[in-house]
Design an enzyme around this catalytic site. Structure first.
Site, PDB file in Angstrom:
ATOM      1  N   LEU A   9     -39.616  16.990 -43.726  1.00  9.41           N
ATOM      2  CA  LEU A   9     -39.464  16.470 -42.186  1.00  9.41           C
ATOM      3  C   LEU A   9     -40.615  16.510 -41.611  1.00  9.41           C
ATOM      4  CD1 LEU A   9     -35.998  17.964 -40.968  1.00  9.41           C
ATOM      5  CD2 LEU A   9     -36.381  15.802 -42.521  1.00  9.41           C
ATOM      6  N   ARG A  16     -47.097  19.341 -28.184  1.00  9.82           N
ATOM      7  CA  ARG A  16     -47.491  20.450 -27.829  1.00  9.82           C
ATOM      8  C   ARG A  16     -48.878  21.038 -28.322  1.00  9.82           C
ATOM      9  NH1 ARG A  16     -42.271  24.479 -28.495  1.00  9.82           N
ATOM     10  NH2 ARG A  16     -41.541  22.944 -29.765  1.00  9.82           N
ATOM     11  N   ASN A 386     -89.421  11.461 -50.209  1.00 12.71           N
ATOM     12  CA  ASN A 386     -88.384  10.434 -51.212  1.00 12.71           C
ATOM     13  C   ASN A 386     -88.047   9.230 -50.369  1.00 12.71           C
ATOM     14  OD1 ASN A 386     -86.924  12.071 -49.248  1.00 12.71           O
ATOM     15  ND2 ASN A 386     -85.236  12.209 -50.282  1.00 12.71           N
ATOM     16  N   ALA A 423    -102.983  23.017 -53.974  1.00 10.31           N
ATOM     17  CA  ALA A 423    -102.628  23.338 -52.551  1.00 10.31           C
ATOM     18  C   ALA A 423    -102.806  22.198 -51.568  1.00 10.31           C
ATOM     19  CB  ALA A 423    -102.915  24.728 -52.234  1.00 10.31           C
TER      20      ALA A 423
END
Length: 459
Positions: A9, A16, A386, A423
């Site tokens: 059911l 509520r 990207n 770097a």
């Protein structure tokens, strides 16, 4: 079994709950409460499950899927009226029909199986699942005679002072002889204050026909909790969480603080894995053995290998290998695959990328849409660039390459095997294998710059 059926059911609006979300779709431990019930009922080997839907029917069908059939209760006129909507699928069939409410997510297959077996043993036409409640206020009471036979169900508003002291309550779950159920449903009327057709009236109808009506009392009242508001939802969540955590601990998983560990029902965890406080393991998560997860780690729909450590990090829809270390404060986004012995350090984000064995990104890097080879070292502050504002492009870094700190790899670009990127470089062209690529402005030192500027400022 061919002669077992179930009716769930799930047509009530759930006002509520005070929510736009249909009541039975509110999650308990990450899974809609109705799905908990469907999964338990499926394990009873029923021939057909009919879910009665009403408000939000399309959304329920979308979530639950085609493994059950549906019947629409377009007007909510009571529980008997709801069950009657299944007549097209079930009315002409012989066998046993289980009726269970869609807002009782804690009920287990074991309890429902025991109810069905008791029903068969008693040769009953109807059997009520009952429970003993310390505070039965609000529940229908089970009235038994001196021989403990069920006489009737009396609702709270109709109960006498003496009847209100009875602690055995009606849980709203029933087992019926299917033909007797649909025959009796036709006799139910709505002569009551609410003007609704109530399923408990079927019990009275069967008794007046001198049919056997039985009751099976479960020892676990918590299983019968019905969720009608957010308070009950939190109670059900706590019970379910405790049940799940205890299962894992009994299977050899250490959970340091079960009260603050949140694990979904479908999670699998290997032995000797330790789960630290504040973790959330949601959806389809598999964790291997001897792992350490947390504290404060979130995993969603992901697989984690053996002896992997994930600290204070988020992993979503990804695959993590063996002996990987992640975190703290790392983010592994969807469609990422990390091989074995990978290191992903603090404030590293990985998205839709593959990292082969022993690759390392120890801190402060973004790796998106990339293919990273074995033994690659990615220095602090490295970014795979990207996205050009419209499209995503792929970065490939081959085995053994070394990417220096604060490097930008502007995709599409490939760094060859054992190549070095100096770097601070911004790499826009492919780097050949074993090459050193330097792509940065030449340093210029201006002698006596400060002294000269200070003298000019004083003149």
């Amino acid at each position: 079994m061919k002669n077992r059926y179930a009716v769930i059911l799930a047509a009530g609006q759930g006002t509520r709950m005070k929510s736009k979300l249909y009541k039975v779709l509110h999650p308990v431990c990450g899974k809609p409460m109705l799905m908990h019930i469907v999964n338990e009922v499926k394990q009873l080997n029923v021939a057909e499950i009919v879910t009665i839907v009403g408000h939000g029917a399309h959304k329920v069908k979308e979530v639950i899927g085609s493994s059950v059939s549906y019947a629409l209760q377009s007007e909510q006129l009571g529980t008997a009226h709801a069950v009657m909507q299944a007549r097209e699928q079930l009315e002409q069939k012989k066998g046993v029909t289980l009726v269970v409410c869609g807002d009782t997510p804690l009920i287990t297959k074991e309890t429902m199986e025991q109810l069905i077996e008791h029903h068969k043993q008693m040769n009953a036409k109807a059997t009520i699942l009952t429970a003993k409640a310390d505070n039965p206020t609000g529940y229908g009471r089970i009235i038994r005679d001196a021989s403990s036979n069920v006489q009737r169900i009396v609702e709270e508003k109709d109960a006498t002072a003496a009847e209100k002291q009875i602690q055995e309550i009606n849980t709203g779950t029933y087992c019926f002889d299917n033909e007797s159920l649909f025959s009796a449903l036709k006799k139910v009327n709505n002569n009551n204050a609410q003007g609704e057709y109530y399923l408990p009236d079927v019990i009275e109808i069967l008794q007046k026909q001198n049919d056997v009506v039985a009751a099976y009392q479960t020892e676990n009242f918590e299983e019968t909790i019905g969720v009608n508001d957010r308070v009950a939802l939190a109670q059900a969540e706590a019970v379910m969480r405790k049940r799940i955590n205890e299962k894992h601990m009994r299977n050899g998983v250490t959970i340091i603080d079960p009260a603050h560990t949140y694990i979904s029902p479908d999670v699998e965890i290997g032995q000797d894995t330790v789960i630290y406080p504040g973790c959330q393991l949601n959806g389809l998560v598999y964790i291997g053995s001897e792992c350490k997860i947390g504290p404060n780690t979130e995993l969603l729909d992901s697989k984690v290998g053996n002896r992997t450590v994930i600290k204070q990090s988020v992993v979503t829809e990804s695959v993590i290998g063996d002996e990987v270390t992640i975190g703290p404060f790392a983010h592994i986004r969807p469609q990422s695959v990390l091989g074995n012995q990978i290191k992903i350090g603090n404030f590293v984000e990985v998205k839709k990328s593959t990292l082969a064995d022993r690759a390392k990104a120890s801190h402060l890097s973004y790796i998106g849409d990339a293919e990273i080879g074995k033994d690659v070292n990615i220095g602090c502050g490295t970014i795979t660039v990207n996205y050009d504002g419209e499209n995503k492009f792929k970065t490939i870094i081959k085995d053994g390459a070394f990417i220096g700190c604060n490097s930008n790899l502007v995709a599409p670009v490939t760094v060859g095997e054992r190549a070095y990127v100096a770097a601070g470089s911004t790499i826009t062209d492919d780097v050949p294998e074993q090459a050193l690529s330097i792509a940065r402005s030449r340093q210029i030192n201006k002698e006596n710059y400060v002294k000269q500027n200070n003298n000019e400022g004083k003149s």
